[in-house]
Design a protein around this motif. Structure first.
Motif, mmCIF file in Angstrom:
data_model
loop_
_atom_site.group_PDB
_atom_site.id
_atom_site.type_symbol
_atom_site.label_atom_id
_atom_site.label_comp_id
_atom_site.label_asym_id
_atom_site.label_seq_id
_atom_site.Cartn_x
_atom_site.Cartn_y
_atom_site.Cartn_z
ATOM 1 N N GLY A 209 0.843 -1.187 0.000
ATOM 2 C CA GLY A 209 0.000 0.000 0.000
ATOM 3 C C GLY A 209 0.876 1.234 0.000
ATOM 4 O O GLY A 209 2.019 1.191 0.462
ATOM 5 N N ARG A 210 0.355 2.337 -0.542
ATOM 6 C CA ARG A 210 1.104 3.598 -0.601
ATOM 7 C C ARG A 210 0.172 4.706 -0.157
ATOM 8 O O ARG A 210 -0.947 4.803 -0.668
ATOM 9 C CB ARG A 210 1.589 3.863 -2.033
ATOM 10 C CG ARG A 210 2.665 2.916 -2.496
ATOM 11 C CD ARG A 210 2.815 2.938 -4.012
ATOM 12 N NE ARG A 210 3.340 1.696 -4.529
ATOM 13 C CZ ARG A 210 2.657 0.571 -4.697
ATOM 14 N NH1 ARG A 210 1.391 0.524 -4.420
ATOM 15 N NH2 ARG A 210 3.243 -0.519 -5.152
ATOM 16 N N VAL A 211 0.659 5.523 0.769
ATOM 17 C CA VAL A 211 -0.177 6.603 1.293
ATOM 18 C C VAL A 211 0.527 7.944 1.178
ATOM 19 O O VAL A 211 1.758 8.029 1.178
ATOM 20 C CB VAL A 211 -0.602 6.345 2.757
ATOM 21 C CG1 VAL A 211 -1.480 5.093 2.848
ATOM 22 C CG2 VAL A 211 0.597 6.237 3.685
ATOM 23 N N LEU A 212 -0.281 8.965 1.096
ATOM 24 C CA LEU A 212 0.173 10.338 0.887
ATOM 25 C C LEU A 212 -0.394 11.230 1.984
ATOM 26 O O LEU A 212 -1.559 11.070 2.376
ATOM 27 C CB LEU A 212 -0.361 10.807 -0.471
ATOM 28 C CG LEU A 212 -0.251 12.282 -0.830
ATOM 29 C CD1 LEU A 212 1.182 12.601 -1.229
ATOM 30 C CD2 LEU A 212 -1.194 12.604 -1.978
ATOM 31 N N ILE A 213 0.403 12.154 2.461
ATOM 32 C CA ILE A 213 -0.105 13.218 3.323
ATOM 33 C C ILE A 213 -0.395 14.396 2.399
ATOM 34 O O ILE A 213 0.539 14.975 1.831
ATOM 35 C CB ILE A 213 0.902 13.621 4.414
ATOM 36 C CG1 ILE A 213 1.201 12.434 5.339
ATOM 37 C CG2 ILE A 213 0.367 14.816 5.215
ATOM 38 C CD1 ILE A 213 2.300 12.694 6.347
ATOM 39 N N PRO A 214 -1.671 14.736 2.197
ATOM 40 C CA PRO A 214 -1.982 15.864 1.302
ATOM 41 C C PRO A 214 -1.368 17.161 1.847
ATOM 42 O O PRO A 214 -1.405 17.425 3.048
ATOM 43 C CB PRO A 214 -3.515 15.927 1.331
ATOM 44 C CG PRO A 214 -3.952 14.576 1.797
ATOM 45 C CD PRO A 214 -2.875 14.109 2.727
ATOM 46 N N MET A 215 -0.796 17.924 0.944
ATOM 47 C CA MET A 215 -0.131 19.171 1.336
ATOM 48 C C MET A 215 -0.570 20.304 0.422
ATOM 49 O O MET A 215 -1.119 20.082 -0.656
ATOM 50 C CB MET A 215 1.392 19.020 1.225
ATOM 51 C CG MET A 215 1.995 18.010 2.151
ATOM 52 S SD MET A 215 3.798 17.930 2.001
ATOM 53 C CE MET A 215 4.001 17.324 0.339
ATOM 54 N N VAL A 216 -0.271 21.504 0.846
ATOM 55 C CA VAL A 216 -0.509 22.689 0.044
ATOM 56 C C VAL A 216 0.349 22.592 -1.214
ATOM 57 O O VAL A 216 1.516 22.178 -1.157
ATOM 58 C CB VAL A 216 -0.133 23.960 0.855
ATOM 59 C CG1 VAL A 216 -0.197 25.201 0.000
ATOM 60 C CG2 VAL A 216 -1.018 24.088 2.078
ATOM 61 N N GLU A 217 -0.207 22.947 -2.341
ATOM 62 C CA GLU A 217 0.521 22.883 -3.604
ATOM 63 C C GLU A 217 1.811 23.697 -3.522
ATOM 64 O O GLU A 217 1.865 24.779 -2.943
ATOM 65 C CB GLU A 217 -0.349 23.419 -4.745
ATOM 66 C CG GLU A 217 0.250 23.159 -6.105
ATOM 67 C CD GLU A 217 -0.699 23.523 -7.234
ATOM 68 O OE1 GLU A 217 -0.183 23.947 -8.275
ATOM 69 O OE2 GLU A 217 -1.918 23.373 -7.063
#
Length: 153
Positions: free
Chosen positions: A120-128
């Protein structure tokens, strides 16, 4: 003690690793360090960041990615990679109590072959426009969500 594990792929910064070890000790998480590290694991800054918590953490050192994967094959545990290249937000992923949460090098993440190995691969959403969050903070955020979902098993 939780079955959830933190794995650090060739960490670069002793202070971040020490902080993660202290965090893991406080929450009863085991830590795997996949070598080579970018510093001597007896480094002063590692000890300063980890303080007296280092004796309380279960730490396993793996001399290479290949040795880590051999060990993991016998454990049967799922590997979840934190990556800026992932598409799924870390809060949407369904964690298991015995997952291994993998965090890459501060300077370069993980190579493509490691990325492809992850279950599995996860991302921490961040400001562009921002590159990444400090690895110790990322580990705290993602581990916190995994523990919340699994009932702090």
């Amino acid at each position: 003690m939780s079955a959830l594990r933190i794995a650090l792929y060739q960490p670069d910064i002793a202070g971040n690793t020490g902080t993660i070890l202290r965090f893991a000790a406080c929450l009863g998480l085991s830590v795997d360090i996949i070598e080579p590290a970018g510093f001597d694991l007896s480094d002063r800054s590692l000890k300063r960041a980890g303080m007296d918590y280092l004796a309380a953490v279960t730490l396993t050192r793996h001399v290479s990615w290949e040795r880590f994967e051999e060990w993991r094959a016998t454990s049967g545990q799922r590997l979840v990679l934190a990556s800026t290249k992932a598409a799924e937000p870390y809060t949407d992923f369904a964690y298991r109590p015995d997952d291994i949460l993998l965090f890459g090098r501060e300077s370069a993440g993980v190579p493509e072959r490691v990325h492809e190995t992850a279950d599995g691969r996860v991302l921490i959403p961040m400001v562009e426009g921002q590159r990444s969050i400090n690895v110790a903070l990322s580990a705290a955020m993602i581990c916190g969500e995994a523990l919340r979902q699994t009932g702090f098993a």
